[in-house]
Scaffold this motif. Sequence first.
Motif, PDB file in Angstrom:
ATOM      1  N   ALA A  40      42.280  57.083  48.752  1.00 48.06           N
ATOM      2  CA  ALA A  40      41.639  57.258  47.448  1.00 48.06           C
ATOM      3  C   ALA A  40      40.898  58.591  47.346  1.00 48.06           C
ATOM      4  O   ALA A  40      40.434  58.961  46.274  1.00 48.06           O
ATOM      5  N   SER A  41      40.744  59.289  48.453  1.00 55.68           N
ATOM      6  CA  SER A  41      39.954  60.529  48.515  1.00 55.68           C
ATOM      7  C   SER A  41      38.537  60.324  48.000  1.00 55.68           C
ATOM      8  O   SER A  41      37.977  61.203  47.357  1.00 55.68           O
ATOM      9  N   THR A  42      37.957  59.195  48.263  1.00 52.41           N
ATOM     10  CA  THR A  42      36.571  58.934  47.868  1.00 52.41           C
ATOM     11  C   THR A  42      36.036  57.806  48.747  1.00 52.41           C
ATOM     12  O   THR A  42      36.802  57.157  49.448  1.00 52.41           O
ATOM     13  N   LEU A  43      34.729  57.578  48.690  1.00 52.70           N
ATOM     14  CA  LEU A  43      34.159  56.473  49.435  1.00 52.70           C
ATOM     15  C   LEU A  43      34.548  55.163  48.767  1.00 52.70           C
ATOM     16  O   LEU A  43      34.597  55.079  47.548  1.00 52.70           O
ATOM     17  N   VAL A  44      34.808  54.153  49.555  1.00 51.52           N
ATOM     18  CA  VAL A  44      35.167  52.865  48.973  1.00 51.52           C
ATOM     19  C   VAL A  44      34.250  51.767  49.511  1.00 51.52           C
ATOM     20  O   VAL A  44      33.649  51.898  50.562  1.00 51.52           O
ATOM     21  N   ALA A  45      34.127  50.699  48.716  1.00 60.04           N
ATOM     22  CA  ALA A  45      33.450  49.482  49.144  1.00 60.04           C
ATOM     23  C   ALA A  45      34.453  48.361  48.914  1.00 60.04           C
ATOM     24  O   ALA A  45      35.164  48.364  47.902  1.00 60.04           O
ATOM     25  N   LEU A  46      34.537  47.422  49.830  1.00 58.55           N
ATOM     26  CA  LEU A  46      35.567  46.393  49.721  1.00 58.55           C
ATOM     27  C   LEU A  46      35.039  45.155  48.994  1.00 58.55           C
ATOM     28  O   LEU A  46      34.165  44.465  49.497  1.00 58.55           O
ATOM     29  N   PRO A  47      35.541  44.911  47.765  1.00 59.53           N
ATOM     30  CA  PRO A  47      35.070  43.747  46.987  1.00 59.53           C
ATOM     31  C   PRO A  47      35.822  42.482  47.393  1.00 59.53           C
ATOM     32  O   PRO A  47      36.667  41.995  46.656  1.00 59.53           O
ATOM     33  N   TRP A  48      35.520  41.927  48.560  1.00 57.52           N
ATOM     34  CA  TRP A  48      36.182  40.710  49.021  1.00 57.52           C
ATOM     35  C   TRP A  48      35.912  39.577  48.046  1.00 57.52           C
ATOM     36  O   TRP A  48      34.782  39.386  47.614  1.00 57.52           O
ATOM     37  N   LYS A  49      36.933  38.834  47.698  1.00 58.93           N
ATOM     38  CA  LYS A  49      36.751  37.649  46.860  1.00 58.93           C
ATOM     39  C   LYS A  49      37.346  36.462  47.590  1.00 58.93           C
ATOM     40  O   LYS A  49      38.418  36.571  48.176  1.00 58.93           O
ATOM     41  N   PRO A  50      36.651  35.322  47.526  1.00 60.10           N
ATOM     42  CA  PRO A  50      37.250  34.146  48.153  1.00 60.10           C
ATOM     43  C   PRO A  50      38.457  33.684  47.357  1.00 60.10           C
ATOM     44  O   PRO A  50      38.524  33.909  46.149  1.00 60.10           O
ATOM     45  N   ARG A  51      39.424  33.084  47.995  1.00 57.03           N
ATOM     46  CA  ARG A  51      40.563  32.507  47.274  1.00 57.03           C
ATOM     47  C   ARG A  51      40.807  31.119  47.845  1.00 57.03           C
ATOM     48  O   ARG A  51      40.361  30.810  48.950  1.00 57.03           O
ATOM     49  N   PRO A  52      41.505  30.274  47.089  1.00 54.62           N
ATOM     50  CA  PRO A  52      41.758  28.923  47.588  1.00 54.62           C
ATOM     51  C   PRO A  52      42.521  28.977  48.904  1.00 54.62           C
ATOM     52  O   PRO A  52      43.381  29.827  49.098  1.00 54.62           O
ATOM     53  N   VAL A  53      42.193  28.068  49.786  1.00 59.22           N
ATOM     54  CA  VAL A  53      42.850  28.020  51.090  1.00 59.22           C
ATOM     55  C   VAL A  53      44.267  27.486  50.927  1.00 59.22           C
ATOM     56  O   VAL A  53      44.471  26.411  50.363  1.00 59.22           O
ATOM     57  N   ASP A  54      45.272  28.237  51.348  1.00 58.57           N
ATOM     58  CA  ASP A  54      46.618  27.672  51.366  1.00 58.57           C
ATOM     59  C   ASP A  54      47.003  27.317  52.798  1.00 58.57           C
ATOM     60  O   ASP A  54      47.547  26.274  53.062  1.00 58.57           O
ATOM     61  N   GLN A  55      46.628  28.220  53.716  1.00 55.46           N
ATOM     62  CA  GLN A  55      46.988  28.018  55.099  1.00 55.46           C
ATOM     63  C   GLN A  55      45.904  28.656  55.951  1.00 55.46           C
ATOM     64  O   GLN A  55      45.480  29.771  55.670  1.00 55.46           O
ATOM     65  N   ILE A  56      45.424  27.938  56.950  1.00 59.83           N
ATOM     66  CA  ILE A  56      44.420  28.517  57.842  1.00 59.83           C
ATOM     67  C   ILE A  56      45.138  29.240  58.976  1.00 59.83           C
ATOM     68  O   ILE A  56      45.996  28.661  59.632  1.00 59.83           O
ATOM     69  N   ILE A  94      47.864  47.442  49.345  1.00 61.94           N
ATOM     70  CA  ILE A  94      46.427  47.660  49.218  1.00 61.94           C
ATOM     71  C   ILE A  94      46.112  49.165  49.228  1.00 61.94           C
ATOM     72  O   ILE A  94      45.240  49.622  48.494  1.00 61.94           O
ATOM     73  N   LEU A  95      46.860  49.941  50.010  1.00 60.74           N
ATOM     74  CA  LEU A  95      46.612  51.386  50.030  1.00 60.74           C
ATOM     75  C   LEU A  95      46.968  51.997  48.677  1.00 60.74           C
ATOM     76  O   LEU A  95      46.320  52.938  48.220  1.00 60.74           O
ATOM     77  N   GLY A  96      47.954  51.403  47.996  1.00 61.81           N
ATOM     78  CA  GLY A  96      48.326  51.865  46.661  1.00 61.81           C
ATOM     79  C   GLY A  96      47.253  51.563  45.622  1.00 61.81           C
ATOM     80  O   GLY A  96      47.198  52.192  44.569  1.00 61.81           O
ATOM     81  N   GLN A  97      46.393  50.576  45.912  1.00 61.65           N
ATOM     82  CA  GLN A  97      45.332  50.186  44.969  1.00 61.65           C
ATOM     83  C   GLN A  97      43.985  50.786  45.362  1.00 61.65           C
ATOM     84  O   GLN A  97      42.956  50.454  44.768  1.00 61.65           O
ATOM     85  N   ALA A  98      43.986  51.653  46.371  1.00 56.75           N
ATOM     86  CA  ALA A  98      42.737  52.117  46.988  1.00 56.75           C
ATOM     87  C   ALA A  98      41.721  52.652  45.976  1.00 56.75           C
ATOM     88  O   ALA A  98      40.523  52.406  46.112  1.00 56.75           O
TER      89      ALA A  98
END
Length: 122
Positions: A40-56, A94-98
């Motif tokens: 992204a050529s910039t600083l990033v912060a990772l906005p983790w979001k929970p998602r429903p569990v499909d498989q552990i 994910i790198l494409g969405q950086a």
Amino acid sequence: MKCPIDQVELDLAGRTFKCNTCDGAWVLEDVLVAMLEQSASTLVALPWKPRPVDQIRPCATCGAAMQTVSLGTVALDRCAEHGVWFDAHELADILGQAKQFKDKTPTPHESLLHRLAHVFKH
Ligand SMILES: [Zn+2]
Ligand SMILES: [Zn+2]
């Protein structure tokens, strides 16, 4: 380190660990941040979001159950202590969405200017 899906040993591939069987990738979180910042050529912060569990899935490093999370539009498995598991092609996705993870918290410089502006107003 073992693949969370087929339990084979992961191979070091650049800054990530790859599974030659399923093509998934194990990435340490600070390495992921560095890769996204490069993309992204910039600083990033990772906005983790929970998602429903499909498989552990077990962490590649410690074997504990990973959290099911998503980042952008990509569904991932994450061990907060050790790393993040990407299925085949997810890492490229994910790198494409950086750019959308650009860190919006003000830099210390900006917040200082903001404080000064505030002081001079009163
Ligand atoms: Zn695998
Ligand atoms: Zn772990």
